[in-house]
Design a protein around this motif. Structure first.
Motif, mmCIF file in Angstrom:
data_model
loop_
_atom_site.group_PDB
_atom_site.id
_atom_site.type_symbol
_atom_site.label_atom_id
_atom_site.label_comp_id
_atom_site.label_asym_id
_atom_site.label_seq_id
_atom_site.Cartn_x
_atom_site.Cartn_y
_atom_site.Cartn_z
ATOM 1 N N ASN A 299 -15.223 -1.793 13.244
ATOM 2 C CA ASN A 299 -15.305 -1.270 14.610
ATOM 3 C C ASN A 299 -16.688 -1.538 15.192
ATOM 4 O O ASN A 299 -17.539 -2.188 14.554
ATOM 5 C CB ASN A 299 -14.955 0.217 14.647
ATOM 6 C CG ASN A 299 -15.900 1.073 13.800
ATOM 7 O OD1 ASN A 299 -17.047 0.694 13.536
ATOM 8 N ND2 ASN A 299 -15.429 2.229 13.374
ATOM 9 N N ARG B 197 -18.093 -0.051 10.926
ATOM 10 C CA ARG B 197 -17.330 0.617 9.884
ATOM 11 C C ARG B 197 -15.905 0.060 9.852
ATOM 12 O O ARG B 197 -15.373 -0.361 10.886
ATOM 13 C CB ARG B 197 -17.308 2.129 10.112
ATOM 14 C CG ARG B 197 -18.690 2.765 10.086
ATOM 15 C CD ARG B 197 -18.607 4.275 10.244
ATOM 16 N NE ARG B 197 -17.864 4.884 9.161
ATOM 17 C CZ ARG B 197 -18.369 5.173 7.968
ATOM 18 N NH1 ARG B 197 -19.631 4.887 7.713
ATOM 19 N NH2 ARG B 197 -17.633 5.752 7.041
ATOM 20 N N THR C 172 -10.506 -4.698 6.098
ATOM 21 C CA THR C 172 -10.041 -4.598 7.480
ATOM 22 C C THR C 172 -11.146 -5.045 8.436
ATOM 23 O O THR C 172 -12.301 -5.224 8.039
ATOM 24 C CB THR C 172 -9.642 -3.158 7.824
ATOM 25 O OG1 THR C 172 -10.811 -2.314 7.771
ATOM 26 C CG2 THR C 172 -8.597 -2.620 6.843
ATOM 27 N N ARG D 109 -6.239 -1.417 -1.990
ATOM 28 C CA ARG D 109 -7.135 -1.385 -0.840
ATOM 29 C C ARG D 109 -7.443 -2.820 -0.421
ATOM 30 O O ARG D 109 -7.629 -3.692 -1.277
ATOM 31 C CB ARG D 109 -8.437 -0.657 -1.191
ATOM 32 C CG ARG D 109 -9.362 -0.442 -0.006
ATOM 33 C CD ARG D 109 -10.691 0.175 -0.408
ATOM 34 N NE ARG D 109 -10.525 1.471 -1.022
ATOM 35 C CZ ARG D 109 -10.700 1.704 -2.304
ATOM 36 N NH1 ARG D 109 -11.044 0.722 -3.122
ATOM 37 N NH2 ARG D 109 -10.543 2.909 -2.796
ATOM 38 N N LYS E 171 0.827 -1.208 0.000
ATOM 39 C CA LYS E 171 0.000 0.000 0.000
ATOM 40 C C LYS E 171 0.866 1.265 0.000
ATOM 41 O O LYS E 171 0.549 2.250 -0.680
ATOM 42 C CB LYS E 171 -0.933 0.003 1.211
ATOM 43 C CG LYS E 171 -1.997 1.099 1.176
ATOM 44 C CD LYS E 171 -2.989 0.922 2.284
ATOM 45 C CE LYS E 171 -4.100 1.973 2.205
ATOM 46 N NZ LYS E 171 -4.945 1.818 1.005
ATOM 47 N N LYS F 189 -12.037 -0.459 10.099
ATOM 48 C CA LYS F 189 -10.968 0.159 10.859
ATOM 49 C C LYS F 189 -9.872 0.639 9.911
ATOM 50 O O LYS F 189 -9.907 0.391 8.710
ATOM 51 C CB LYS F 189 -10.394 -0.833 11.868
ATOM 52 C CG LYS F 189 -11.363 -1.206 12.981
ATOM 53 C CD LYS F 189 -10.699 -2.128 13.998
ATOM 54 C CE LYS F 189 -11.634 -2.479 15.145
ATOM 55 N NZ LYS F 189 -10.993 -3.389 16.138
ATOM 56 N N ARG F 190 -8.873 1.323 10.457
ATOM 57 C CA ARG F 190 -7.776 1.851 9.650
ATOM 58 C C ARG F 190 -7.024 0.715 8.967
ATOM 59 O O ARG F 190 -6.955 -0.411 9.465
ATOM 60 C CB ARG F 190 -6.816 2.646 10.530
ATOM 61 C CG ARG F 190 -7.416 3.929 11.083
ATOM 62 C CD ARG F 190 -6.431 4.644 11.982
ATOM 63 N NE ARG F 190 -5.216 4.991 11.281
ATOM 64 C CZ ARG F 190 -5.062 6.083 10.521
ATOM 65 N NH1 ARG F 190 -6.063 6.927 10.384
ATOM 66 N NH2 ARG F 190 -3.916 6.334 9.918
ATOM 67 N N HIS F 191 -6.440 1.036 7.820
ATOM 68 C CA HIS F 191 -5.746 0.001 7.051
ATOM 69 C C HIS F 191 -4.559 -0.579 7.806
ATOM 70 O O HIS F 191 -4.140 -1.710 7.542
ATOM 71 C CB HIS F 191 -5.286 0.569 5.706
ATOM 72 C CG HIS F 191 -4.149 1.536 5.802
ATOM 73 N ND1 HIS F 191 -4.313 2.879 6.066
ATOM 74 C CD2 HIS F 191 -2.804 1.349 5.670
ATOM 75 C CE1 HIS F 191 -3.142 3.469 6.093
ATOM 76 N NE2 HIS F 191 -2.203 2.567 5.857
ATOM 77 N N THR F 192 -4.025 0.172 8.759
ATOM 78 C CA THR F 192 -2.890 -0.334 9.524
ATOM 79 C C THR F 192 -3.294 -1.470 10.470
ATOM 80 O O THR F 192 -2.438 -2.249 10.897
ATOM 81 C CB THR F 192 -2.252 0.798 10.336
ATOM 82 O OG1 THR F 192 -3.277 1.466 11.095
ATOM 83 C CG2 THR F 192 -1.581 1.820 9.423
ATOM 84 N N VAL F 193 -4.587 -1.563 10.788
ATOM 85 C CA VAL F 193 -5.085 -2.646 11.633
ATOM 86 C C VAL F 193 -5.216 -3.931 10.830
ATOM 87 O O VAL F 193 -4.919 -5.024 11.307
ATOM 88 C CB VAL F 193 -6.443 -2.261 12.256
ATOM 89 C CG1 VAL F 193 -7.025 -3.429 13.050
ATOM 90 C CG2 VAL F 193 -6.298 -1.029 13.135
#
Length: 232
Positions: free
Chosen positions: A157, A161, A154, A151, A143, A163-167
């Motif tokens: 939450n 919705r 993920t 993309r 990424k 979560k952030r792509h880092t999760v």
């Protein structure tokens, strides 16, 4: 990038992109999005495209201190097309447009992306050769390093919705480590390595302008290709 860096910081004005010396795109930029920002974005757009050699692309930029009283972009486009009706074919083709956002996979790709789609078979020079990575680490590296959008699904939450792509996704975190080869991988090969350690429900979908990796078996109208476990 050296030529872009030579442009004064935050300088604004009008510019033209050339392919093999032929004008293909004309635009303007303001102080908030100066030449450096706009041209760097175009620089990324022209990388890793089928049928497009980025070494054939150049630019000319003219600094304009004040142009609020006239549409310099329209004047430039009209004049260049008056001289050559074949000029500026990337204008109004969707070249350099932003990610369309909600429901993006269902939207028809821009003409530029359909004519010059992303190339997932070019070797990537930013992955750590011979190293062992988790699936999430590899996804994050892709990424951050790719010149086009990647993309992936993920976790959700408490509001349902993403979560952030880092999760990332729990399947990424529970997957077996991936050992990268000693030679550069292509995006296709990297995706296949990820699909080999993920559950069979995962699928990578290649669009003209982006790649997605989701736990789904959805058929998209504008997809160019699908990658699944066992294809490698």
């Amino acid at each position: 990038m050296e030529a872009i860096a030579a442009v004064p910081e935050l300088a604004k004005g009008a510019y033209v992109l050339f392919e093999n010396g032929h004008p293909v795109y004309a635009g303007k930029t303001d102080t908030r999005h100066g030449f450096r920002s706009r041209l760097s974005r175009h620089f990324r757009t022209i990388q890793d495209r089928i049928g497009l050699d980025p070494t054939t692309i150049g630019f000319k930029a003219v600094r304009i201190m004040v142009f609020s009283n006239f549409d310099v972009e329209a004047i430039l486009i009209d004049e260049l097309r008056r001289k050559d009706s074949s000029a500026l074919r990337w204008n109004f083709s969707g070249f350099g447009s932003n990610d369309p956002g909600h429901n993006r996979e269902a939207q028809e790709p821009a003409d530029f992306d359909k004519e010059r789609p992303v190339d997932i078979d070019r070797p990537l020079d930013f992955l750590p050769l011979g190293s062992m990575l988790g699936a999430l680490d590899l996804a994050l590296a892709l990424k951050d390093g790719l010149t086009y959008l990647f993309r992936y699904e993920t976790d959700l939450n408490e509001r349902g919705r993403p979560k952030r792509h880092t999760v990332g996704h729990v399947d990424f975190r529970e997957a077996a480590p991936i050992t990268l080869p000693e030679q550069p991988l292509t995006m296709r090969e990297a995706l296949i390595l990820m699909l080999e350690v993920l559950p069979n429900e995962w699928r990578a979908t290649v669009f003209p302008d982006r790649v997605i990796l989701y736990r789904e078996k959805v058929t998209y109208k504008y997809a160019r290709e699908y990658l699944e476990f066992g294809q490698g």
